[in-house]
Scaffold this active site. Structure first.
Site, PDB file in Angstrom:
ATOM      1  N   HIS A 119       0.874  -1.174   0.000  1.00 18.85           N
ATOM      2  CA  HIS A 119       0.000   0.000   0.000  1.00 18.85           C
ATOM      3  C   HIS A 119       0.913   1.225   0.000  1.00 18.85           C
ATOM      4  O   HIS A 119       0.932   2.017   0.933  1.00 18.85           O
ATOM      5  CB  HIS A 119      -0.952  -0.034   1.206  1.00 18.85           C
ATOM      6  CG  HIS A 119      -2.167   0.850   1.064  1.00 18.85           C
ATOM      7  ND1 HIS A 119      -3.455   0.384   1.198  1.00 18.85           N
ATOM      8  CD2 HIS A 119      -2.282   2.174   0.794  1.00 18.85           C
ATOM      9  CE1 HIS A 119      -4.312   1.395   1.027  1.00 18.85           C
ATOM     10  NE2 HIS A 119      -3.620   2.486   0.792  1.00 18.85           N
ATOM     11  N   TYR A 301     -14.549   5.795  -4.869  1.00 22.87           N
ATOM     12  CA  TYR A 301     -14.802   7.025  -4.113  1.00 22.87           C
ATOM     13  C   TYR A 301     -15.767   7.962  -4.827  1.00 22.87           C
ATOM     14  O   TYR A 301     -16.593   8.597  -4.206  1.00 22.87           O
ATOM     15  CB  TYR A 301     -13.478   7.751  -3.821  1.00 22.87           C
ATOM     16  CG  TYR A 301     -12.681   7.036  -2.752  1.00 22.87           C
ATOM     17  CD1 TYR A 301     -12.913   7.298  -1.410  1.00 22.87           C
ATOM     18  CD2 TYR A 301     -11.751   6.055  -3.080  1.00 22.87           C
ATOM     19  CE1 TYR A 301     -12.222   6.622  -0.413  1.00 22.87           C
ATOM     20  CE2 TYR A 301     -11.055   5.373  -2.092  1.00 22.87           C
ATOM     21  CZ  TYR A 301     -11.295   5.660  -0.767  1.00 22.87           C
ATOM     22  OH  TYR A 301     -10.618   4.979   0.218  1.00 22.87           O
TER      23      TYR A 301
HETATM   24  C1  PNW Z   1      -7.045   5.752  -1.756  1.00 26.06           C
HETATM   25  N1  PNW Z   1      -7.529   9.672  -6.945  1.00 26.06           N
HETATM   26  O1  PNW Z   1      -6.305   6.732  -2.412  1.00 26.06           O
HETATM   27  C2  PNW Z   1      -6.053   4.972  -0.924  1.00 26.06           C
HETATM   28  O2  PNW Z   1      -6.052   3.596  -1.118  1.00 26.06           O
HETATM   29  C3  PNW Z   1      -6.078   5.305   0.526  1.00 26.06           C
HETATM   30  O3  PNW Z   1      -4.828   5.020   1.105  1.00 26.06           O
HETATM   31  C4  PNW Z   1      -6.507   6.738   0.711  1.00 26.06           C
HETATM   32  O4  PNW Z   1      -6.379   7.178   2.039  1.00 26.06           O
HETATM   33  C5  PNW Z   1      -7.944   6.829   0.228  1.00 26.06           C
HETATM   34  O5  PNW Z   1      -8.078   6.379  -1.095  1.00 26.06           O
HETATM   35  C6  PNW Z   1      -8.546   8.228   0.330  1.00 26.06           C
HETATM   36  O6  PNW Z   1      -7.865   9.117  -0.505  1.00 26.06           O
HETATM   37  C7  PNW Z   1      -6.681   7.452  -3.519  1.00 26.06           C
HETATM   38  O7  PNW Z   1      -6.880  10.714  -7.195  1.00 26.06           O
HETATM   39  C8  PNW Z   1      -6.043   8.656  -3.749  1.00 26.06           C
HETATM   40  O8  PNW Z   1      -8.436   9.278  -7.730  1.00 26.06           O
HETATM   41  C9  PNW Z   1      -6.309   9.392  -4.883  1.00 26.06           C
HETATM   42  C10 PNW Z   1      -7.244   8.922  -5.798  1.00 26.06           C
HETATM   43  C11 PNW Z   1      -7.889   7.707  -5.559  1.00 26.06           C
HETATM   44  C12 PNW Z   1      -7.603   6.987  -4.435  1.00 26.06           C
END
Ligand code: PNW
Length: 473
Positions: A119, A301
């Site tokens: 990770h 997300y």
């Molecule tokens: C994920 N984007 O990160 C990670 O797996 C986690 O460690 C993190 O804390 C979480 O999402 C929240 O951010 C991302 O730019 C970071 O699309 C950036 C992106 C997607 C996931």
């Protein structure tokens, strides 16, 4: 009407080593690329780092007790490569012992351990040999995977090789907003290939050890929609984002090939980089990368609405990360003419739109197009909000509770449409080090007071406990 989850469906929460452990230089651990990157001026908001984080390394017993209290059935965590094999060298017994104790604690609490090997916190010493751009990393990663298996293979059934290779390649080596902070199209392409190759090699090596292990990978995926579904330019913008974000990883893993349309697009941007990348893709690599898996982890997300009309304003771009004080670039090598369209959906503290139905559509699409033979798990889904602590010390995060309930329901919608989704992990168990944002963004269902390290279950945590107990929404 309340609807129930299948009996075998697992409810859990997720974290990652660098984001919560702290104890960054204890018991033999040496620097990872995040320890180094966090010290680059302007790389992390507030110049923060993971030296202490949530001090989970010393508080894991209490943290597991908290998971039990919440009713979690499973816990997704990652092992730190630089704790287990400092500098990528020989195994550090003290480092691996920490994970052994953590796993015992989880099993004692009847919580299924869900282990991620990478990770994002690769040893800095390996980065200095080229990191993910150097093909040799696949051997180093496989050695590391096997040494974690040596210690934990008797007790851990579920193994994830990589978390979000898109982030560890394009966000890290092309956009420069994550460690190691490089801004090169070629390095993004090479690292994406070597991450996938490392994944495939590790899966083969682990499977050879034990055919019964549940092996998988976690990808961050999105629904890329055209602003006007009848407009060819918008449709093409959506194709390009889907291709660079989703298919660049899904196709090699499940179809044994890189998406030809994206290779063509990339050639227009940087023909030299594509030629070098093609040389780096050896004959058998895609066979290794497409080794069959037991599980695919989906991190969701937000979705995105895209236009190919450059004159429209780019207000909706969710891929804005801090780092303004350093030189950064787009994580999409082929981004010219693509605009993110604002659609007026509510936004989170990250600026990400709240779109639960996107999760249903994503799971249905992945299930149908890619993974009819593989079980799907939502390995991350969660939200950052600017929590307010009341006079009574309680965190009344009704917004996060609603987000959680809506996305759990969206997961159930996909199951009811016939997709084999077997679990949901909320991101995150507790507030933690949010990478380039430092401690400024809080995703937890448990609040962490970084002065005292006190943990407080938020209203959303209590809501999640009720959902888990009822196994329905
Ligand atoms: C994920 N984007 O990160 C990670 O797996 C986690 O460690 C993190 O804390 C979480 O999402 C929240 O951010 C991302 O730019 C970071 O699309 C950036 C992106 C997607 C996931």
């Amino acid at each position: 009407m309340t609807r129930s989850f299948p009996d075998t469906f697992l409810f859990g929460a997720a974290t990652a080593a660098y984001q919560i452990e702290g104890a960054a230089f204890e018991d033999g651990r040496t620097a990872s690329i995040w320890d180094a990157f966090a010290r680059v001026p302007g790389a992390v908001v507030g110049a923060e780092n993971g030296d202490v984080a949530c001090d989970h390394y010393h508080r894991y017993v209490d943290d597991v007790a908290l998971m039990k209290q919440l009713g979690l059935q499973t816990y997704r965590f990652s092992t730190s490569w630089s704790r287990v094999r400092p500098d990528g060298g020989p195994v550090n017994t003290k480092g691996i012992d920490f994970y052994s104790r953590l796993v015992d604690e989880l099993l004692g609490a009847d919580i299924v351990p869900w282990l991620t090997l990478h990770h994002w916190d690769m040893p800095q010493a390996l980065e200095e040999q080229g990191g993910w751009t150097n093909r040799d990393i696949a051997d180093r990663f496989t050695d590391y995977a096997l040494s974690v298996h040596d210690a934990l293979g008797d007790r851990v059934q579920h193994w994830t090789t990589m978390n979000e290779p898109w982030c560890s390649s394009f966000l890290s080596y092309t956009a420069g907003v994550h460690a190691p902070g490089r801004t090169s199209v070629l390095d993004g392409l090479l690292s994406s290939h070597h991450l996938l190759l490392s994944h495939g090699r590790a899966v083969q090596a682990l499977r050879e050890r034990d055919a019964d292990l549940d092996l998988g990978i976690t990808l961050n995926l999105t629904v890329a929609d055209a602003a006007d579904v009848a407009d060819p330019l918008d449709i093409d913008a959506a194709r390009r984002i889907d291709g660079q974000f989703n298919r660049w990883f899904l196709d090699p893993i499940f179809r044994g090939s890189y998406p030809a349309d994206i290779v063509r697009d990339l050639r227009k941007v940087d023909a030299g980089a594509v030629a070098e990348w093609q040389d780096a893709v050896h004959d058998d690599d895609l066979d290794v990368i497409s080794t069959p898996l037991g599980a695919l982890g989906v991190n969701y997300y937000h979705g995105e609405l895209l236009s190919g009309h450059p004159q429209e304003e780019a207000e909706g771009n969710p891929h804005e990360t801090p780092g303004q004080q350093r030189q950064t670039a787009s994580p999409f090598p082929s981004h010219e003419g693509i605009q993110w369209v604002e659609r007026g959906l509510p936004r989170t503290d990250m600026g990400w739109e709240v779109q639960p139905e996107g999760l249903t559509r994503l799971l249905v699409r992945i299930g149908e197009d890619y993974a009819p033979e593989v079980a799907l798990y939502v390995t991350e889904n969660g939200v950052a909000y600017d929590d307010v602590v009341g006079d009574d010390g309680e965190v009344a995060d009704a917004d996060r509770a609603e987000f959680l309930r809506d996305h759990v329901a969206a997961t159930l919608d996909a199951i009811e449409q016939g997709v084999d989704v077997r679990g949901y992990f909320y991101w995150s168990l507790m507030d933690n080090f949010e990478w380039a944002w430092g401690y400024a963004k809080r995703f937890g269902i448990v609040r962490v007071d970084y002065e005292t390290q006190q943990r407080t279950v938020k209203q959303s945590g209590h809501e999640y406990s009720r959902i888990i107990a009822a196994r329905s929404v």
